[in-house]
Design an enzyme around this catalytic site. Structure first.
Site, PDB file in Angstrom:
ATOM      1  N   ASN A 155      51.829  33.490  55.279  1.00  0.00           N
ATOM      2  CA  ASN A 155      50.450  33.654  56.335  1.00  0.00           C
ATOM      3  C   ASN A 155      49.300  33.186  55.641  1.00  0.00           C
ATOM      4  O   ASN A 155      48.634  32.401  56.426  1.00  0.00           O
ATOM      5  CB  ASN A 155      50.390  35.462  56.203  1.00  0.00           C
ATOM      6  CG  ASN A 155      51.374  36.096  56.834  1.00  0.00           C
ATOM      7  OD1 ASN A 155      52.420  35.604  57.612  1.00  0.00           O
ATOM      8  ND2 ASN A 155      51.788  37.245  56.566  1.00  0.00           N
ATOM      9  N   ASP A 156      49.257  33.251  54.373  1.00  0.00           N
ATOM     10  CA  ASP A 156      48.098  32.690  53.677  1.00  0.00           C
ATOM     11  C   ASP A 156      48.225  31.237  53.395  1.00  0.00           C
ATOM     12  O   ASP A 156      47.293  30.471  53.730  1.00  0.00           O
ATOM     13  CB  ASP A 156      47.867  33.545  52.467  1.00  0.00           C
ATOM     14  CG  ASP A 156      46.954  34.923  52.470  1.00  0.00           C
ATOM     15  OD1 ASP A 156      45.779  34.532  53.354  1.00  0.00           O
ATOM     16  OD2 ASP A 156      47.007  36.033  52.078  1.00  0.00           O
TER      17      ASP A 156
ATOM     18  N   CYS B 135      57.914  35.279  52.401  1.00  0.00           N
ATOM     19  CA  CYS B 135      57.615  36.763  52.848  1.00  0.00           C
ATOM     20  C   CYS B 135      56.644  36.695  53.848  1.00  0.00           C
ATOM     21  O   CYS B 135      56.124  37.702  54.321  1.00  0.00           O
ATOM     22  CB  CYS B 135      57.556  37.523  51.854  1.00  0.00           C
ATOM     23  SG  CYS B 135      55.797  37.377  50.944  1.00  0.00           S
TER      24      CYS B 135
ATOM     25  N   ARG C 204      54.056  44.152  45.171  1.00  0.00           N
ATOM     26  CA  ARG C 204      53.072  43.192  44.898  1.00  0.00           C
ATOM     27  C   ARG C 204      51.714  43.977  44.419  1.00  0.00           C
ATOM     28  O   ARG C 204      51.455  45.027  45.069  1.00  0.00           O
ATOM     29  CB  ARG C 204      52.810  42.691  46.320  1.00  0.00           C
ATOM     30  CG  ARG C 204      51.684  41.951  46.240  1.00  0.00           C
ATOM     31  CD  ARG C 204      51.219  41.088  47.365  1.00  0.00           C
ATOM     32  NE  ARG C 204      50.585  41.988  48.482  1.00  0.00           N
ATOM     33  CZ  ARG C 204      50.478  41.403  49.695  1.00  0.00           C
ATOM     34  NH1 ARG C 204      50.651  40.025  50.222  1.00  0.00           N
ATOM     35  NH2 ARG C 204      49.802  42.254  50.628  1.00  0.00           N
TER      36      ARG C 204
ATOM     37  N   GLU D  53      50.552  31.211  47.722  1.00  0.00           N
ATOM     38  CA  GLU D  53      49.896  31.100  48.895  1.00  0.00           C
ATOM     39  C   GLU D  53      48.627  30.367  48.986  1.00  0.00           C
ATOM     40  O   GLU D  53      47.981  30.284  50.226  1.00  0.00           O
ATOM     41  CB  GLU D  53      49.126  32.777  48.978  1.00  0.00           C
ATOM     42  CG  GLU D  53      50.282  33.678  48.857  1.00  0.00           C
ATOM     43  CD  GLU D  53      49.705  35.377  49.064  1.00  0.00           C
ATOM     44  OE1 GLU D  53      49.563  35.631  50.298  1.00  0.00           O
ATOM     45  OE2 GLU D  53      49.137  35.886  48.276  1.00  0.00           O
TER      46      GLU D  53
ATOM     47  N   HIS E 141      44.236  46.829  59.653  1.00  0.00           N
ATOM     48  CA  HIS E 141      44.991  47.811  59.055  1.00  0.00           C
ATOM     49  C   HIS E 141      45.948  48.526  60.055  1.00  0.00           C
ATOM     50  O   HIS E 141      47.127  49.064  59.759  1.00  0.00           O
ATOM     51  CB  HIS E 141      44.032  48.837  58.363  1.00  0.00           C
ATOM     52  CG  HIS E 141      43.360  48.141  57.308  1.00  0.00           C
ATOM     53  ND1 HIS E 141      41.903  48.340  57.139  1.00  0.00           N
ATOM     54  CD2 HIS E 141      43.617  46.659  56.692  1.00  0.00           C
ATOM     55  CE1 HIS E 141      41.588  47.367  56.340  1.00  0.00           C
ATOM     56  NE2 HIS E 141      42.367  46.642  56.113  1.00  0.00           N
TER      57      HIS E 141
ATOM     58  N   ARG F 124      53.742  45.960  49.940  1.00  0.00           N
ATOM     59  CA  ARG F 124      52.122  45.593  50.023  1.00  0.00           C
ATOM     60  C   ARG F 124      51.683  47.020  49.670  1.00  0.00           C
ATOM     61  O   ARG F 124      51.542  47.877  50.330  1.00  0.00           O
ATOM     62  CB  ARG F 124      51.703  45.360  51.364  1.00  0.00           C
ATOM     63  CG  ARG F 124      52.159  44.085  51.837  1.00  0.00           C
ATOM     64  CD  ARG F 124      51.633  43.671  53.377  1.00  0.00           C
ATOM     65  NE  ARG F 124      51.577  42.334  53.745  1.00  0.00           N
ATOM     66  CZ  ARG F 124      52.511  42.060  54.631  1.00  0.00           C
ATOM     67  NH1 ARG F 124      53.176  42.839  55.103  1.00  0.00           N
ATOM     68  NH2 ARG F 124      52.142  40.835  55.118  1.00  0.00           N
TER      69      ARG F 124
ATOM     70  N   ARG G 298      43.668  32.668  59.804  1.00  0.00           N
ATOM     71  CA  ARG G 298      44.819  33.587  60.299  1.00  0.00           C
ATOM     72  C   ARG G 298      44.235  34.620  61.127  1.00  0.00           C
ATOM     73  O   ARG G 298      45.230  35.148  61.911  1.00  0.00           O
ATOM     74  CB  ARG G 298      45.793  33.970  59.178  1.00  0.00           C
ATOM     75  CG  ARG G 298      45.087  35.028  58.159  1.00  0.00           C
ATOM     76  CD  ARG G 298      46.114  35.285  57.059  1.00  0.00           C
ATOM     77  NE  ARG G 298      46.822  36.633  57.260  1.00  0.00           N
ATOM     78  CZ  ARG G 298      47.497  37.112  56.269  1.00  0.00           C
ATOM     79  NH1 ARG G 298      47.673  36.737  55.016  1.00  0.00           N
ATOM     80  NH2 ARG G 298      48.079  38.399  56.520  1.00  0.00           N
TER      81      ARG G 298
HETATM   82  C1  PEP Z   1      51.348  36.370  53.102  1.00  0.00           C
HETATM   83  O1  PEP Z   1      50.169  36.172  52.966  1.00  0.00           O
HETATM   84  O2  PEP Z   1      52.004  35.646  53.902  1.00  0.00           O
HETATM   85  C2  PEP Z   1      51.594  37.533  52.835  1.00  0.00           C
HETATM   86  C3  PEP Z   1      52.945  38.059  52.921  1.00  0.00           C
HETATM   87  O3  PEP Z   1      50.564  38.523  52.353  1.00  0.00           O
HETATM   88  P1  PEP Z   1      49.828  39.272  53.308  1.00  0.00           P
HETATM   89  O4  PEP Z   1      50.028  38.982  54.660  1.00  0.00           O
HETATM   90  O5  PEP Z   1      49.592  40.471  53.051  1.00  0.00           O
HETATM   91  O6  PEP Z   1      48.492  38.699  53.021  1.00  0.00           O
HETATM   92 MG    MG Z   2      48.860  36.863  51.615  1.00  0.00          MG
END
Ligand code: PEP
Ligand code: MG
Length: 745
Positions: free
Chosen positions: A626-627, A674, A504, A603, A361, A468, A637
């Site tokens: 990312n996910d 994103c 989101r 995701e 965080h 977020r 990750r």
């Molecule tokens: C992602 O997973 O790419 C995303 C944008 O959400 P977060 O990084 O908050 O999981």
């Molecule tokens: Mg995500």
């Protein structure tokens, strides 16, 4: 030799204090001290070795060894008996030094005639400063009493060293050398500033005390206060199992009779209450550091924390030790919570943490604030002093503490170059990200805090592609109320000045655990009960959030998207919650948004294969790269070891993205990307080449991505990727890089 009495010890300590109080050069002080100690301990030799750098010790003063060896004799950490004491932080006491394992003979010192050896570390709270040695010709082991006495003396020396009593004349005191730390990137960027310790150490200015009875009263009273405060903490209702276990360990330490007795004994030998606490803390640290067990080492932190509390009670120095924050502060801490970091806010020039992770965080907040962040800079909290000069290179993860001039100069060049690039990007702010062959890519920014919003106008982003919302939940210590959230979302929309914001809904679980919610013990939280799964199973919070968003919009257009949708049914349910809330708001007579777009985050690979009806129903899709990447490659990750193992430009991954583009096309479903990769220029180029026309990234990335897109022909980039695929390559990166090198500015 006669038994040492406590009053002998006190007498020696008082004489040491007098040496410190008399104005003199550092070297003269050290010389008098070795003389005093040898005299009081009735030994022929007393020597002080101090660290020259992290690995080397130097003989800095001696009574009894050859004077010519002073500032000449050096040894590495672990080398010889002195090096062993320094490495382990534990004493060596032997009647026959040459027979001892690891003994190393230093001919220039003339020490061969001295048989017995007692070396103790000069250390302060586990921070190793040097070694104090006494030696004598007679082959005899030193008694427990003598050992205790010399340890007390070493403690006083440590405090004096820390206070700079021996500095000057080529004698460098501690915390004076340049030091380099290799950590990892938490957030890119470079910063120059002055250290600001999140938890400054308590300064003990009076290591020696005249009146043991008063000191014993003081320490007993302070331990009493400490015990009550730990008991009170344990009474608190909101503790979970783990917190309770930690506090139980605290209580055990706080109530330990041995702990208090040892400190009282040291006070009897002449230490002040504060110095006695520090000595005990240092010894416990050195012992525990030898323990390989991770759990026990974690307890070391508990004990440290407890000792720090005791010191604060004794000295009345709170977290705020009265130091003034410098103008260009770089925060140095072991770790820091998101709320605390946010409190410091943008006044910080950089952040350096000993712990932390890329997805922590604190890292998210640092990114939101666009502050360079280095994580895993081991040992930096010990090495730094408030106000020290510091250079933070967030790109490479390197930190220079007290840099010398040459390093500082070249670092400034780097900062200047970055500023230059920023100026170039600023000149592109109002221009579209249109490629040479006329494809336009919309660039949006990711946000999560009010603090992000000022970047919207400055960066030239066309909107917020990902807001977020969980950050607002993470930085509080209780569940926010609907009205509170509605006000906040309304402020976000106000600040966006009509530009779209894709909110989101709450994405908790996995690495994001709310401090006020019972943590779930899941074997694999990233694939566990998280995001929309929580929202659908416990819809109370989801509905409250939707209501807050609808009220915040107050007649303006609204975009909502749901995280981690893995199948069509989940989206349908989330969507009907939204429609139901709109209906409810309407029936309550509240203004509903002018328009509402309901989207899903893709995701997990499964969603790419959802029925056509999904692509038809959803207003937009945002790929959470990312996910998605972690599930596509099955590579965590958060796990540094595997995180970078698979390239985003891997041709299978690009083919998958192309498939998503193709699924959206027949229905005109808007699609964006994103994840963090959207903000990396080469990756952004590849995404655009696969057909993505909307990317959402950190505000600082918009300039570099736009600059690259504007200078390339996207059709050609795509041909390069296709060619790499036809050639059977794993990734398109080398081919794309090679091609880019041939493209002009
Ligand atoms: C992602 O997973 O790419 C995303 C944008 O959400 P977060 O990084 O908050 O999981
Ligand atoms: Mg995500």
């Amino acid at each position: 030799m006669a038994e040492r009495s406590e009053s002998d010890s006190r007498k020696l300590l008082r004489r040491l204090r007098d040496v410190l109080a008399t104005p003199a050069k550092g070297q003269d002080r050290l010389d008098s001290i070795t003389h005093l100690i040898a005299d009081s301990m009735q030994t022929e030799v007393c020597s002080i070795y101090l660290f020259r750098d992290a690995e080397t010790l130097e003989l800095c003063a001696t009574q009894g060894l050859k004077k010519a060896a002073v500032h000449k004799t050096r040894m590495k950490l672990g080398e010889g008996l002195v090096g062993r004491v320094a490495r382990t932080g534990l004493p060596v006491n032997t009647a026959d030094a040459p027979a001892e394992k690891g003994f190393r003979f230093m001919p220039e010192t003339g020490e061969e005639i001295f048989s017995s050896f007692l070396g103790v570390p000069i250390q302060r709270v586990g921070e190793k400063l040097g070694v104090l040695v006494v030696q004598s010709k007679a082959a005899r082991a030193f008694s427990e009493d003598e050992m205790d006495a010399i340890e007390v003396v070493a403690m006083v020396l440590a405090e004096m060293t820390e206070l700079g009593a021996f500095a000057g004349d080529g004698m460098s005191a501690l915390h004076r050398h340049p030091a380099l730390f290799r950590g990892a990137t938490g957030q890119e960027g470079a910063a120059e500033g002055r250290v600001w310790l999140h938890e400054p150490r308590v300064v003990v200015t009076n290591p020696v005390a005249d009146d043991p009875l008063t000191e014993i009263d003081r320490i007993r009273a302070a331990v009493g206060v400490l015990r009550v405060s730990v008991d009170d903490l344990l009474e608190a209702e909101s503790l979970d199992k783990d917190q309770k276990a930690v506090l139980e360990a605290y209580r055990m330490f706080a109530h330990s009779r041995g702990w208090l007795r040892r400190m009282e004994d040291d006070i009897q030998r002449g230490l002040s209450a504060e110095a006695a606490v520090e000595k005990e803390q240092g010894t416990a640290r050195a012992r525990l550091e030898q323990v390989p067990d991770a759990y026990l080492r974690e307890r070391l932190h508990d004990l440290d924390d407890l000792s720090n509390r005791l010191l604060r009670i004794l000295t009345g120095q709170g977290k705020d030790t009265g130091a003034e924050m410098p103008d260009n502060p770089v925060l140095v801490a072991r770790n820091i919570g998101p709320a605390e970091l946010l409190e410091y806010g943008r006044k910080l020039k950089g952040v350096v943490l000993e712990e932390g992770s890329v997805g922590s965080h604190a890292a998210i907040v640092a990114r939101a604030l666009a502050i360079p962040l280095v994580i895993h800079a081991k040992g930096i909290t010990q090495e730094s002093l408030n106000g020290n000069a510091i250079l933070v290179d967030g790109d490479t993860g390197i930190v220079h503490l007290r840099p010398d001039d040459a390093v500082a100069r070249s670092f400034r060049d780097k900062i200047a170059m970055q500023a230059e690039a920023q100026k170039r990007y600023a000149s592109l702010r109002e221009l579209p990200a249109t490629t040479r062959d006329g494809a336009t890519v919309e660039l949006h920014m990711n946000a999560g805090l009010m603090a992000d919003l000022p970047s919207l106008l400055g960066s030239g982003a066309e909107g917020v592609g990902l807001f977020r919302t969980e950050l607002q939940f993470l930085i509080r210590n209780k569940m926010p109320q609907r009205a509170e959230l509605a006000t906040l979302y309304a402020r976000v929309m106000d600040a966006a000045k009509g530009k779209p914001v894709a909110f989101r809904t709450l994405d908790i679980g996995s690495d994001k655990v709310l401090p006020y919610m019972k943590p779930n013990d899941e074997p694999n939280p990233a694939m566990g009960w998280r995001a929309i799964r929580v929202g659908l199973d416990k819809p109370g919070v989801l509905r409250m959030q939707l209501q807050a968003l609808l009220r915040a919009a107050n007649g303006r257009p609204l975009q909502v998207m749901f995280p981690f949708i893995a199948e069509f049914g989940e989206f349908q349910m989330a969507r009907s919650h939204t429609l139901r809330e709109i209906h409810r708001e309407k029936s309550l007579g509240h203004t509903i948004p002018a328009s509402i777009e309901i989207g899903a985050m893709l995701e997990t690979p499964s969603l790419a294969y959802a029925p056509d009806a999904f692509f038809q129903l959803t207003d937009f899709i945002s790929i959470g790269g990312n996910d998605l990447k972690q599930f596509f490659f099955a590579a965590d990750r958060e796990n540094e070891r595997v995180r970078k193992r698979y390239d985003t430009l891997n041709l299978s991954f690009l083919a998958f993205l192309e498939l998503v583009v193709a699924r959206c096309a027949p229905f005109g479903t808007k699609l964006s990307f994103c994840g963090e990769d959207a903000g990396r220029p080469i990756e952004a180029l590849a995404l655009a080449a696969m057909g993505l026309r909307r990317l959402s990234m950190r505000p600082a990335s918009i300039g570099p991505v736009k600059a690259l897109l504007r200078r390339v022909n996207l059709g050609q980039a795509r041909a390069v990727i296709d060619h790499a695929r036809a050639e059977g390559h794993e990734t398109a990166r080398p081919a794309l890089m090679e091609w880019l090198a041939t493209q002009g500015d």
